[in-house]
Design a protein around this motif. Structure first.
Motif, short mmCIF file in Angstrom:
data_model
loop_
_atom_site.label_atom_id
_atom_site.label_comp_id
_atom_site.label_asym_id
_atom_site.label_seq_id
_atom_site.Cartn_x
_atom_site.Cartn_y
_atom_site.Cartn_z
N ASN A 411 0.85 -1.18 0.00
CA ASN A 411 0.00 0.00 0.00
C ASN A 411 0.89 1.24 0.00
O ASN A 411 1.77 1.36 0.87
CB ASN A 411 -0.90 -0.01 1.24
N PRO A 412 0.72 2.17 -0.94
CA PRO A 412 1.67 3.29 -1.05
C PRO A 412 1.66 4.24 0.13
O PRO A 412 2.57 5.07 0.24
CB PRO A 412 1.21 4.00 -2.33
N ILE A 413 0.65 4.14 1.02
CA ILE A 413 0.64 5.06 2.17
C ILE A 413 0.86 4.33 3.48
O ILE A 413 0.62 4.89 4.56
CB ILE A 413 -0.66 5.90 2.21
N TRP A 414 1.31 3.10 3.45
CA TRP A 414 1.69 2.37 4.68
C TRP A 414 2.90 3.04 5.33
O TRP A 414 3.76 3.61 4.63
CB TRP A 414 2.05 0.94 4.33
N PRO A 415 3.04 2.91 6.64
CA PRO A 415 4.22 3.48 7.31
C PRO A 415 5.50 2.67 7.10
O PRO A 415 6.55 3.06 7.63
CB PRO A 415 3.80 3.48 8.79
N ILE A 416 5.45 1.55 6.36
CA ILE A 416 6.69 0.87 5.98
C ILE A 416 7.18 1.37 4.62
O ILE A 416 8.18 0.90 4.11
CB ILE A 416 6.51 -0.66 5.93
N MET A 417 6.42 2.30 4.04
CA MET A 417 6.79 2.86 2.73
C MET A 417 7.31 4.29 2.93
O MET A 417 6.93 4.99 3.87
CB MET A 417 5.57 2.89 1.81
N HIS A 418 8.19 4.69 2.03
CA HIS A 418 8.63 6.08 1.94
C HIS A 418 9.11 6.30 0.51
O HIS A 418 9.01 5.40 -0.33
CB HIS A 418 9.71 6.40 2.99
N ALA A 419 9.60 7.49 0.23
CA ALA A 419 9.92 7.83 -1.15
C ALA A 419 10.93 6.87 -1.76
O ALA A 419 10.86 6.56 -2.95
CB ALA A 419 10.45 9.27 -1.22
N ALA A 420 11.86 6.36 -0.94
CA ALA A 420 12.92 5.52 -1.47
C ALA A 420 12.44 4.16 -1.96
O ALA A 420 13.10 3.52 -2.77
CB ALA A 420 14.00 5.31 -0.40
N ASN A 421 11.29 3.71 -1.48
CA ASN A 421 10.79 2.40 -1.93
C ASN A 421 9.41 2.49 -2.60
O ASN A 421 8.65 1.52 -2.59
CB ASN A 421 10.77 1.38 -0.78
#
Length: 965
Positions: A411-421
């Motif tokens: 999910n693009p807005i999960w807290p395991i995601m950020h711009a780098a991934n």
């Protein structure tokens, strides 16, 4: 055409003809363009235009539209001439329809006209830029054309003048057009992926059907344009709101009444924004909820056992606080503050420390569950508003599944995601804030007053909520979950995640529509029985039959969600949602325990009992259905002749539009993800196979970020052709229902075998290969005490030679008997094949000791890639029948807790070239040589020497090892 006639000077009329001729001319010339190309092409170049990339005549005997209009002269020229002539009537048709429907204060006609213009321009784009000219732009413009066909088609139906015949034709033709897309995609997949002879011919028939239906839909405007006389002047007054075409009859009035609920009310931008905000806010709820287990899982993962952070899953029971009247009143009257505070779950990505981040997510989950329960309770006194909230909550799940598909199961807005991934966290957070403000702009309908619904049981309703939310979360939060339940290896005999995922979305859509329009039908024991049948088939069967059961269950779950949640909202929210989420948590733990039984208290009691989890889920839902049916019966007895209140269903058309848009967005993502790689190995000129083994630790790095991008970069830069991934099964709530192999396979251009599915109770083993996978079987090795040991036995076509690859994860250190039995099983399995073989494994043994001598033995026929490497405990590469040329160990950086081990092999060109296994002396077999004596194409990349890149470097030996034999 009427004869030219002169009228009085004031009228200024020189020439007049009926507006219907615009429609007829458009229809005639459009059909002439396509049909003339088909006739001429078949006469002059028949064998060439039926030929495709796999087959020709007689296997394929009918040409596709693109081959007919775009590949040969003169049919291409004929088509382009006529299609250019069509553009004039086409623009006139769009303009006349706007004039017909435009009214003061109405914005929808303008939007429909704009979509019609864009649709016309994109039509010119994909017809004049053929797939032969530029395949990408042809496809982009074709997709854009289909996308803008949706608002054009829907708008024409909604704005259609009160002409029953025109409305009927438009509905039938639109249904036929979009219904044809389903078999069209199916047979394209059969051709493109499965290479079925004759499939492209059937696809071509559906493609031509789309053309005929598309043009026919626009031809219906002839029934409306008869009111025009092109001067341009409206001779019947339709554009002023009055129709003189016919006197309303009883049949006409009945027809209009039948569609009044859906089409009578004008589309308004404000209402559309409300629904968009509601659904996005529902998407935010599911994004926060589904991230909780994933973030909590990080801690027992690194502690290798219970960590204490597991208690955060109980943050979902926050609606229980609504049992306290002052708190209930405070929350209901301050819903905006509660919903906005829940966005802490999205803003958590800004927190670097995993401990603080998981607490931020836990707070967000607590706030969002509390806020939604209060909102549903508050709005339960108004049926239309309640239904709107329920749909926002549930359709948000579908939006979440669409987003996850587009982002390869993240999910693009999960807290395991950020711009780098690949994360879109900042954008998602801003939109979430705007959506929350609009979602809460309406005043609450009730405050701290007692609930008005007295009939039925709040406890039974909570059972239904608990089972329903677990089923929605565990099975439908990702379109690939149930596909992987029924996956059983190669050759492919069932659905594939990146090709058939839309079927799950379509089933969810059908369920939502049924739940909205036929709640009395879905809330019956018959429907429940059908849902149970689907659950049984999914649990017990594999391949397509198992997936058919999954689709039935999917449709039932989304259908019953509408009446179950609506019913629960009318009772005590502390019980229905507080207790409901508590039961949901218990089933979540249950479905974790069945695979984590070796690490949790009482785990062996429910070891490998996914069938019990499914049974519990359906029984909980059944309790909710029983309560719903009982309550309906009680209401019917109290009101012998109940008067059905008229429900304002104006919001439904917006929700249906959202469902349609989400389906289109999914199909667009599906098209972009459609397999198109050439799967070429890195060094075919040397007949080189570079193989690797990596324990990826569930694709969470040491700092709790999703690690797919970093894994991809290392695998690509090391030029790995075949890689085994362990601890790779992420299809559970605690792992986010993800699938790392989809991203890696598609981005790296590799075939993939996911290995034993999530219902096989392992931590996962997967295989990625640049070489075609001819056959693969999945094994669960003997594990009488500890965790199950998964294995894949795959046969690859490597430069025309069949090579067997085994991917294996042994049991943990605490269970020596398990590991002994597993070593014997695998040794026999490897010894059963005379073909060249490679083992990519996690063995849990010291080199040259214990079970090592079972794996490396005459029984298996396998050799250790480097017996002198005494620093290993877990990862090993074994081989036979191949010429080993190199071996390296590459540091992981912070991606995971294990390195990536890589070996290079030259594949023999024939059986006579097979390398002898146990006859060569060990001194010769393991003789090392300097790198400069190794051919350039057989060397490891120099970029990882010394300090390497991104903290990836050769280590243990400090440099790769090369071998002479």
């Amino acid at each position: 055409m009427a004869a030219s006639r002169y009228k009085d000077k004031d009228a200024g009329v020189v020439l007049s003809f009926g507006g219907q001729w615009v429609s007829w001319s458009h229809t005639a010339v459009a059909y002439l363009a396509f049909l003339s190309a088909l006739i001429v092409g078949s006469a002059l170049h028949y064998n060439k235009i039926v030929q495709n990339e796999w087959y020709g005549y007689p296997d394929e005997w009918f040409p596709s539209v693109s081959a007919t209009i775009g590949d040969r002269y003169p049919e291409r020229s004929l088509f382009m001439i006529f299609i250019a002539i069509t553009s004039g009537p086409r623009f006139a048709l769009v303009g006349l329809f706007y004039l017909l429907t435009a009214k003061p204060g109405r914005s929808l006609p303008k939007a429909v006209a704009i979509s019609g213009l864009i649709r016309t321009l994109t039509c010119g784009g994909w017809t004049y830029i053929t797939s032969t000219d530029d395949h990408d732009w042809h496809d982009i413009l074709m997709i854009a054309y289909i996308v803008f066909t949706i608002p054009w088609t829907t708008g024409c139906i909604v704005l259609s003048p009160p002409n029953p015949k025109a409305i009927k034709y438009r509905k039938y033709l639109a249904a036929g057009f979009f219904g044809t897309l389903v078999p069209l995609v199916y047979f394209f997949i059969q051709h493109k992926v499965h290479r079925v002879a004759g499939a492209y011919t059937i696809y071509a028939f559906f493609e031509w059907t789309l053309i005929l239906l598309d043009v026919a839909f626009d031809a219906v405007t002839a029934l409306d344009f008869s009111t025009f006389e092109v001067v341009i002047r409206d001779v019947k007054g339709t554009t002023k709101g009055a129709s003189k075409s016919s006197v309303p009859t009883a049949a006409t009035e009945k027809e209009n009444e039948a569609i009044a609920d859906f089409f009578a009310t004008e589309y308004r931008l404000s209402d559309a924004l409300d629904i968009a905000a509601d659904v996005y806010h529902g998407f935010v709820f599911w994004s926060i909820l589904t991230s909780l287990g994933l973030c909590v899982w990080y801690f027992p993962l690194w502690h290798m056992g219970i960590s204490g952070f597991e208690a955060l899953i109980m943050t979902t029971v926050s609606p229980a606080f609504l049992a306290i009247k002052p708190i209930r009143s405070l929350v209901v009257k301050n819903q905006r503050a509660v919903h906005l505070s829940s966005l802490a779950g999205l803003a958590a990505y800004l927190v670097e420390d995993p401990t603080y981040r998981v607490f931020a997510v836990g707070f967000g989950v607590s706030a969002t569950c509390l806020g939604w329960a209060a909102t549903l309770y508050s709005d339960s006194v108004q049926p239309a508003r309640l239904e709107r909230r329920v749909l926002a909550w549930t359709v948000g799940l579908l939006m979440s599944s669409v987003a996850k598909f587009a982002w390869y199961t993240n999910n693009p807005i999960w807290p395991i995601m950020h711009a780098a991934n690949g994360g879109w966290n900042a954008t998602g957070l801003v939109l979430a804030g705007l959506a929350a403000f609009r979602f809460t702009r309406l005043a609450p309908l009730q405050g701290g007053n007692p609930v008005s619904e007295k009939s039925g049981s709040a406890v039974l309703s909570s059972f239904g909520i608990g089972g329903l939310f677990f089923a929605l979360h565990s099975l439908l939060s990702d379109t690939s979950t149930m596909i992987l339940w029924v996956w059983d290896g190669y050759p492919i005999k069932g659905p594939v995640s990146n090709v058939h995922g839309w079927y799950t979305i379509a089933a969810m859509t059908v369920g939502f529509v049924a739940g909205i329009s036929r709640p009395a039908l879905v809330g019956t024991w018959t429907a429940y029985g059908i849902g149970c049948l689907g659950a049984t088939v999914l649990t017990l069967y594999e391949q397509w039959f198992g997936y058919y059961g999954a689709l039935v269950l999917t449709a039932y779950l989304t259908a019953i969600s509408v009446p179950l949640i609506s019913n629960a909202a009318k009772k005590s929210p502390a019980v229905t949602f507080g207790l409901g989420f508590f039961l949901y948590n218990l089933v979540v733990l249950f479905h974790v325990w069945v695979v984590a039984y070796a690490f949790v208290p009482g785990g062996p009691l429910v070891r490998e009992r996914t069938d019990w989890v499914m049974l519990t889920t359906m029984l909980l839902i059944g309790a909710g259905v029983f309560n719903l049916i009982t309550q309906q019966a009680q209401t019917a007895q109290k009101n012998a002749a109940p008067r059905r209140p008229r429900n304002n269903t104006n919001h439904r058309k917006y929700h249906f539009s959202v469902l349609g848009l989400l389906n289109v967005l999914f199909l667009c993502a599906n098209f972009l993800r459609f397999p198109s790689n050439d799967y070429k190995p890195y060094h075919p000129e040397d007949r080189l196979l570079t193989a690797g083994i990596w324990t990826i630790h569930f694709s969470l790095d040491n700092d709790m970020w999703s690690s797919e991008y970093r894994m991809r970069d290392l695998i690509k830069e090391l030029e790995v052709d075949v890689v085994g991934l362990l601890e790779s099964d992420l299809q559970r709530i605690i792992m986010g229902n993800r699938d790392t192999t989809q991203f890696l396979a598609e981005d790296l251009g590799m075939y993939v075998d996911y290995g034993p599915g999530p219902n096989k109770h392992t931590w996962g083993a997967a295989l990625l290969s640049k070489f075609p996978i001819l056959n693969s079987t999945h094994h669960l090795l003997p594990s009488p005490v500890g965790e199950l040991a998964p294995a894949i036995h795959a046969t690859l076509d490597v430069y025309g030679t069949a090579v067997d690859v085994f991917v294996f994860h042994s049991g943990q250190e605490e269970d020596p008997e398990d590991r002994r039995l597993q070593s014997e099983y695998l040794a026999k399995l490897m010894g059963s094949t005379p073909r060249p073989s490679i083992l990519l494994s996690y063995l849990v043994t010291n080199p040259l000791e214990g079970n090592y001598n079972t794996y490396v033995s005459p029984t298996s026929g396998m050799h250790d890639v480097d017996p002198t490497d005494d620093d290993r405990w877990c990862e090993y590469i074994l081989f036979k029948g191949l010429r080993r040329t190199g071996y390296a160990r590459v540091s992981r950086s912070t991606i995971t807790d294990t390195e990536l081990q890589v070996a290079k092999f030259v594949v023999p060109a024939s059986e006579s070239d097979f390398v002898s296994t146990w006859t060569a002396p060990k001194t010769l077999r393991n003789r090392r040589v300097p790198e400069e004596e190794t051919a350039e194409g057989l060397r490891f990349p120099a970029m990882f020497r010394g300090d390497g890149v991104r903290d990836h470097r050769y280590h243990v030996f400090d440099e790769p090892r090369y071998y002479a034999f």
